[in-house]
Every structure is written in C-alpha cells, then in structure tokens.
Design an enzyme around this catalytic site. Structure first.
Site, short mmCIF file in Angstrom:
data_model
loop_
_atom_site.label_atom_id
_atom_site.label_comp_id
_atom_site.label_asym_id
_atom_site.label_seq_id
_atom_site.Cartn_x
_atom_site.Cartn_y
_atom_site.Cartn_z
N ARG A 1 -82.95 -10.82 1.95
CA ARG A 1 -82.94 -10.54 0.57
C ARG A 1 -84.00 -11.22 -0.13
O ARG A 1 -84.57 -12.27 0.28
CB ARG A 1 -81.54 -11.42 -0.07
N ASP B 1 -85.34 -12.47 -3.87
CA ASP B 1 -84.73 -12.86 -5.23
C ASP B 1 -85.41 -12.24 -6.38
O ASP B 1 -85.99 -11.41 -6.21
CB ASP B 1 -85.14 -14.54 -5.67
N TYR C 1 -94.48 -13.93 4.63
CA TYR C 1 -94.49 -13.52 2.88
C TYR C 1 -96.10 -14.12 2.52
O TYR C 1 -96.52 -15.04 3.42
CB TYR C 1 -93.70 -14.74 2.21
N ARG D 1 -91.22 -20.19 -2.27
CA ARG D 1 -91.56 -20.69 -3.64
C ARG D 1 -91.61 -22.19 -3.77
O ARG D 1 -92.46 -22.90 -4.41
CB ARG D 1 -90.71 -20.01 -4.65
#
Length: 251
Positions: free
Chosen positions: A53, A55, A113, A198
């Site tokens: 998933r 966000d 990422y 993050r």
C-alpha cells in the site's frame, strides 16, 4: 467456465489526487481505478492485489499487482485498451503471466523507495518533491543513514495505529545522492512499516540542518518511540520505485 490464469501487472501512477493505493469506501484510490478499468475491458468484476500500500499523495514509479482471468491472448491490445480507459495519471506498463500460486504482496523480495527534495523553488515539481530551502549537510545525513543498516526494529519510524505483528525490517541500502538542485534518498528493504520512509526522511533532514547529530539519530532508533523521531516528510516527494520478485514465479 474457462480455466483461470494468474497475471502480474506493472503499473505506475501519480498519487497526488488519490487517497492512497488500497480500495476504501468514500475515497478515490489507485487500486479502485485499475479494478474498474480491468472490469471494463474484461467484462467482469476484477479484484486485484498489490505488492503493498502507498499512502495518500504518494506516487508509484513501479508497482505490481496480480489478478486472475481467462487467458489474455493479445498482450499489446490488452495494454492499449487498459491505458485508454484509465485516468491520465495511471499507466499500465506490462502484463506477465505467473504461476497460479504467485502473489504480488507475499512473493516480493525487496521493495525500493525514492524521496525527492528540491533545494530551490521549482514550479514544475511542486506536486512531486518536497521543496525544502534549508541548508542541508548531506554528508551528515548519509552518516546517519548508514545506521539504518545496523538495526532491525523500526517501531520508532512507524505510524502508531497500525496492524502489524512486529516492527522488524531488513534494510539493504539507505543513502542520499545530490543531483544539481535535488537531493534523492534511496532506501531498499524487504518490507516497510506504515509511514516509515517519510518518518526516516523527516528525521534525517533534522540531522542535515544540525538540529540532531548521528548519535541523536542512533538514540531514536534504540528508543523504539515514534514521539522521539522527527515529523514525517510530505507525501508528495515519495515514490515507490522498484519491486523485486524471484524470477521463478514468472512463466
């Protein structure tokens, strides 16, 4: 009913206007748009499963999902039709048949990422980077980032309300690179916790501004407390960039 085959789709999306990846009530999501597009061209309800998933506001350079369907004989036509009915901010790059038991989420070995920081105001990247005008010490940020490879428990960088059995992740790479007026954070792990990247980026930026040193970053890792870490970096700079699978699942 004809025999079902399992397929992997490679997709990409700009997450700006979506409430994340996963289908949810009363919100527009990337998965919902893809499921609708597949249902339109295959003429039946399709339920997909993504590799993970993302966000709200997070982008995907490479995301994989699987679904079951009768045999798709013409891949080129399928991709053309799917991209024609999808919104302009979602693309399907490839379709590959996989073994019947292959799973987009559970078979993923590594996920990567990238986080983009723009060091000057850039009107073309407002939705695709954190426009951060601090003076950042990239060397100090990289020294702190190296510590991530020495730990396994990352509860300190996880959202507090999350349904996981444990907070352990194996991080393989974590480093910053500077390209002209951009800083790019690269991180690869076997799994990620909700909000983890993050939170890491936001905390490393505190190292870069001198608000925190390497030992302060280490203390956060050992604290296992989200309240000790820095604020999460904005979602708009984060991209799921690569998902790696064992080759033997593909046909």
């Amino acid at each position: 009913m004809k025999a079902q085959k399992r397929y992997f789709l490679e997709v990409a999306y700009k997450g700006t206007r979506y409430h994340g990846w996963q289908v949810q009530p009363n919100a527009v999501t990337v998965q919902e748009e893809i499921d609708k597009a597949l249902a339109t061209i295959l003429r039946r309800k399709i339920d997909t499963m993504g590799s993970g998933r993302t966000d709200t506001g997070v982008h995907g350079k490479q995301q994989y999902l699987h679904f079951d369907s009768e045999e798709i004989l013409d891949k080129r036509t399928f991709l053309k039709k799917a991209n024609a009915v999808l919104p302009k901010d979602i693309s399907i790059y490839d379709l590959r048949e996989v073994k019947a038991e292959a799973h987009a989420r559970f078979d993923a070995v590594w996920r990567s990422y990238e986080y983009y920081i723009s060091l000057r105001k850039n009107p073309f990247e407002e939705e695709l980077s954190w426009q951060c005008y601090y003076s950042l010490d990239v060397e100090a940020m990289n020294e702190a980032a190296k510590l991530l490879l020495k730990y396994r428990d990352f509860e300190c960088f996880s959202k507090v309300k999350t349904e996981v059995n444990h907070f352990e992740c194996e991080i393989k790479t974590a480093y910053w690179e500077q390209k002209d007026q951009h800083l790019i954070f690269h991180i690869t792990a076997n799994r990620f916790l909700r909000g983890m990247v993050r939170a890491i980026v936001g905390t490393l930026v505190e190292v870069g501004t001198g608000k925190m040193d390497k030992e302060g970053f280490r203390a956060i890792l050992e604290s296992k407390s989200r309240t000790k870490a820095g604020a999460a970096a904005p979602a708009r700079g984060l991209f799921l960039s690569r998902v790696i699978y064992p080759e033997e699942i593909f046909i």
